[in-house]
Design an enzyme around this catalytic site. Sequence first.
Site, PDB file in Angstrom:
ATOM      1  N   SER A 101       0.999  -1.809   0.097  1.00 34.77           N
ATOM      2  CA  SER A 101       0.465  -0.036   0.472  1.00 34.77           C
ATOM      3  C   SER A 101       1.265   1.488   0.198  1.00 34.77           C
ATOM      4  CB  SER A 101      -0.477  -0.440   1.401  1.00 34.77           C
ATOM      5  OG  SER A 101      -1.915   0.948   1.562  1.00 34.77           O
ATOM      6  N   ARG A 102       0.360   2.457  -0.860  1.00 35.49           N
ATOM      7  CA  ARG A 102       1.363   3.902  -0.521  1.00 35.49           C
ATOM      8  C   ARG A 102       0.872   4.789   0.385  1.00 35.49           C
ATOM      9  NH1 ARG A 102      -0.788   5.631  -6.132  1.00 35.49           N
ATOM     10  NH2 ARG A 102      -3.045   5.105  -5.474  1.00 35.49           N
ATOM     11  N   LYS A 149     -14.873  -6.866  -4.596  1.00 36.85           N
ATOM     12  CA  LYS A 149     -16.521  -6.773  -5.563  1.00 36.85           C
ATOM     13  C   LYS A 149     -15.534  -5.016  -5.680  1.00 36.85           C
ATOM     14  CE  LYS A 149     -18.902  -4.397  -3.210  1.00 36.85           C
ATOM     15  NZ  LYS A 149     -18.389  -3.139  -2.944  1.00 36.85           N
ATOM     16  N   ASP A 159     -21.619   0.708  -7.119  1.00 35.61           N
ATOM     17  CA  ASP A 159     -20.546   0.183  -5.689  1.00 35.61           C
ATOM     18  C   ASP A 159     -21.744  -0.640  -4.754  1.00 35.61           C
ATOM     19  OD1 ASP A 159     -17.612  -0.364  -4.541  1.00 35.61           O
ATOM     20  OD2 ASP A 159     -19.171   0.669  -2.967  1.00 35.61           O
TER      21      ASP A 159
END
Length: 304
Positions: free
Chosen positions: A33-34, A87, A165
């Site tokens: 992760s950044r 998802k 979403d």
Amino acid sequence: MKIALVGIGKIALDQHVPALAASPDWELAATVSRNGAVDGVEAWRDLDAMLEARSDIRVVSLCLPPVPRFDYAMKALQAGRYVMLEKPPGATLSECALLERAAHDLQLGIFATWHSREAAMVAPAKAWLADKTITSGRITWREDVRKWHPGQDWVFEPGGMGVFDPGINALSILTEILPRPVHLRAATLEFPENRQTPIAAHLHLSNGIEADFDWRQEGPQTWSIELETDHGTLALHDGGARLVIDGAVSAAPDATLSGEYPRLYARMAELVRAGQSDMDLSPMVLVADAFTLGRRVTAAPFHF
């Protein structure tokens, strides 16, 4: 089995990390992760570097937004790793098909997860509906985007899906429990005049099923599916945690989401051991059809 978690944001910290910590199947061996990390877990900023250094990690679970997910998934597969996808499994159906083909050709497995299908009362609902004919239905899926995606502008950018979403969660349950497939007949999509994806949608599906999705609901959130059949009425409330059949209530003993991700990771362990994939894209097909058939209307600007 060792697993790496890629994309350490809200959903990873709230759901994936606790599910992995409680699982007898998995050891969270690394994160990529950044901006985020998990206490006590080896953290990387670059996927390529992690894959090269940690050949002992057999599985990569991707919690990134949909648009960048394809490149990460393909890199993981080409490095010989099994892949688990949050998802929706991708930004487009074509890239999902490419990932499934790559997994097959490389003799690996890939898993398109639909966490709402793992809600406690979804399986009993499916069993009850198995020999029924659906005559009509109503899906009401309304929640507050500011609560679930605070300040996350990517959900309103191309590929972010907007209200689909959360709406795809409802469609994932619907496509799981119905005894026969449905298809989209028409849709209306509300786009804020300053955004690229819809904030609300109304879908007309076959079998007389209507779906109402809205991302502007404050206060209590609404996640319900109600179906009329030739042998009575079934309703799933609270995202699948509560089932009502002709007035008789069955409810999960725990919170709505508490068992979903543990069951997803148990399924992933089964797939890895069997060398198999699970890439059901039927919920995503309905969303793609909504963007194809949907009549676009303009809504008021939206700001976080």
